[in-house]
Design a protein around this motif. Structure first.
Motif, PDB file in Angstrom:
ATOM      1  N   ALA A   4     -74.991   6.673 -11.305  1.00  0.00           N
ATOM      2  CA  ALA A   4     -74.944   5.320 -10.765  1.00  0.00           C
ATOM      3  C   ALA A   4     -75.251   5.370  -9.273  1.00  0.00           C
ATOM      4  O   ALA A   4     -75.191   6.437  -8.641  1.00  0.00           O
ATOM      5  CB  ALA A   4     -73.564   4.714 -11.022  1.00  0.00           C
ATOM      6  N   ARG A  84     -66.128  -1.627 -18.760  1.00  0.00           N
ATOM      7  CA  ARG A  84     -67.051  -2.443 -17.985  1.00  0.00           C
ATOM      8  C   ARG A  84     -68.449  -2.096 -18.475  1.00  0.00           C
ATOM      9  O   ARG A  84     -68.803  -0.920 -18.552  1.00  0.00           O
ATOM     10  CB  ARG A  84     -66.915  -2.154 -16.502  1.00  0.00           C
ATOM     11  N   ARG A 103     -73.012  -9.093 -17.619  1.00  0.00           N
ATOM     12  CA  ARG A 103     -72.005  -8.081 -17.269  1.00  0.00           C
ATOM     13  C   ARG A 103     -70.662  -8.539 -17.798  1.00  0.00           C
ATOM     14  O   ARG A 103     -70.274  -9.689 -17.609  1.00  0.00           O
ATOM     15  CB  ARG A 103     -71.917  -7.903 -15.766  1.00  0.00           C
ATOM     16  N   SER A 105     -66.418  -7.352 -18.533  1.00  0.00           N
ATOM     17  CA  SER A 105     -65.274  -6.479 -18.345  1.00  0.00           C
ATOM     18  C   SER A 105     -64.340  -6.756 -19.515  1.00  0.00           C
ATOM     19  O   SER A 105     -63.718  -7.818 -19.582  1.00  0.00           O
ATOM     20  CB  SER A 105     -64.588  -6.768 -17.016  1.00  0.00           C
ATOM     21  N   ARG A 136     -70.226   1.737 -18.031  1.00  0.00           N
ATOM     22  CA  ARG A 136     -69.940   2.343 -16.728  1.00  0.00           C
ATOM     23  C   ARG A 136     -68.740   3.264 -16.872  1.00  0.00           C
ATOM     24  O   ARG A 136     -67.802   2.983 -17.603  1.00  0.00           O
ATOM     25  CB  ARG A 136     -69.628   1.269 -15.695  1.00  0.00           C
ATOM     26  N   ALA A 140     -67.096   4.621 -11.811  1.00  0.00           N
ATOM     27  CA  ALA A 140     -68.397   3.999 -11.551  1.00  0.00           C
ATOM     28  C   ALA A 140     -69.410   4.990 -10.974  1.00  0.00           C
ATOM     29  O   ALA A 140     -70.291   4.615 -10.218  1.00  0.00           O
ATOM     30  CB  ALA A 140     -68.255   2.782 -10.644  1.00  0.00           C
ATOM     31  N   ARG A 143     -73.602   5.919 -15.627  1.00  0.00           N
ATOM     32  CA  ARG A 143     -73.916   4.872 -16.589  1.00  0.00           C
ATOM     33  C   ARG A 143     -74.472   5.533 -17.836  1.00  0.00           C
ATOM     34  O   ARG A 143     -75.208   6.515 -17.743  1.00  0.00           O
ATOM     35  CB  ARG A 143     -74.974   3.918 -16.050  1.00  0.00           C
TER      36      ARG A 143
END
Length: 156
Positions: A4, A84, A103, A105, A136, A140, A143
């Motif tokens: 990432a 996420r 996106r 969560s 993710r 983070a 990916r």
């Protein structure tokens, strides 16, 4: 699995911090220890992402769609862990869509549903190939792309 932007920035920052060794006289072992710690943390984060389960995905779409008219398509997600992710539905190519990518969560032990709009542009049988998810990692740093759900056919 891909790094990432955060991991790339940390690696670049660690490389730039290495310039302090020859120019500022900092001990080499401290820079190497910091790099080893960063490597260990990144490896642990990658390992945890590989072991994370893929969320269950169900697509809700009518069996027949009218040509040239926007319709709602719903995607339902179920998971047992906090996640996420980014969602891309693999709808037939050439069809216009709005509301993707999305996106999300996801909360642990929960179900999440969202809709997006889709307009078919050609008659005949069409195939949805599944749902592409980009997960993710916890920190983070990584990916990972996965395909979930089952292929589905519709008529236009």
């Amino acid at each position: 699995m891909r790094p990432a932007p955060l991991l790339i920035a940390l690696i670049a920052g660690g490389g730039l911090a290495g310039l302090a060794v020859p120019f500022l006289g900092w001990p080499l072992w401290q820079w190497q220890l910091a790099g080893g710690a960063m490597l260990a943390i990144a490896a642990l984060d990658a390992w945890r992402l590989r072991g994370r389960p893929t969320p269950d995905v169900v697509r809700e779409v009518p069996e027949a769609l009218p040509l040239g008219i926007e319709r709602d398509v719903a995607l339902c997600f179920e998971t047992h862990v906090r996640q996420r992710l980014e969602v891309f539905d693999l709808h037939p190519g050439g069809w216009t869509s709005s509301g993707l990518p999305r996106r999300l969560s996801l909360a642990p032990v929960s179900a999440t549903r969202f809709t997006y709009r889709l307009r078919p542009t050609a008659r005949g049988d069409a195939r949805f190939d599944g749902v592409q998810l980009r997960l993710r990692s916890t920190l983070a740093l990584w990916r990972q792309s996965r395909v979930a759900g089952v292929p589905q056919r519709v008529r236009v």
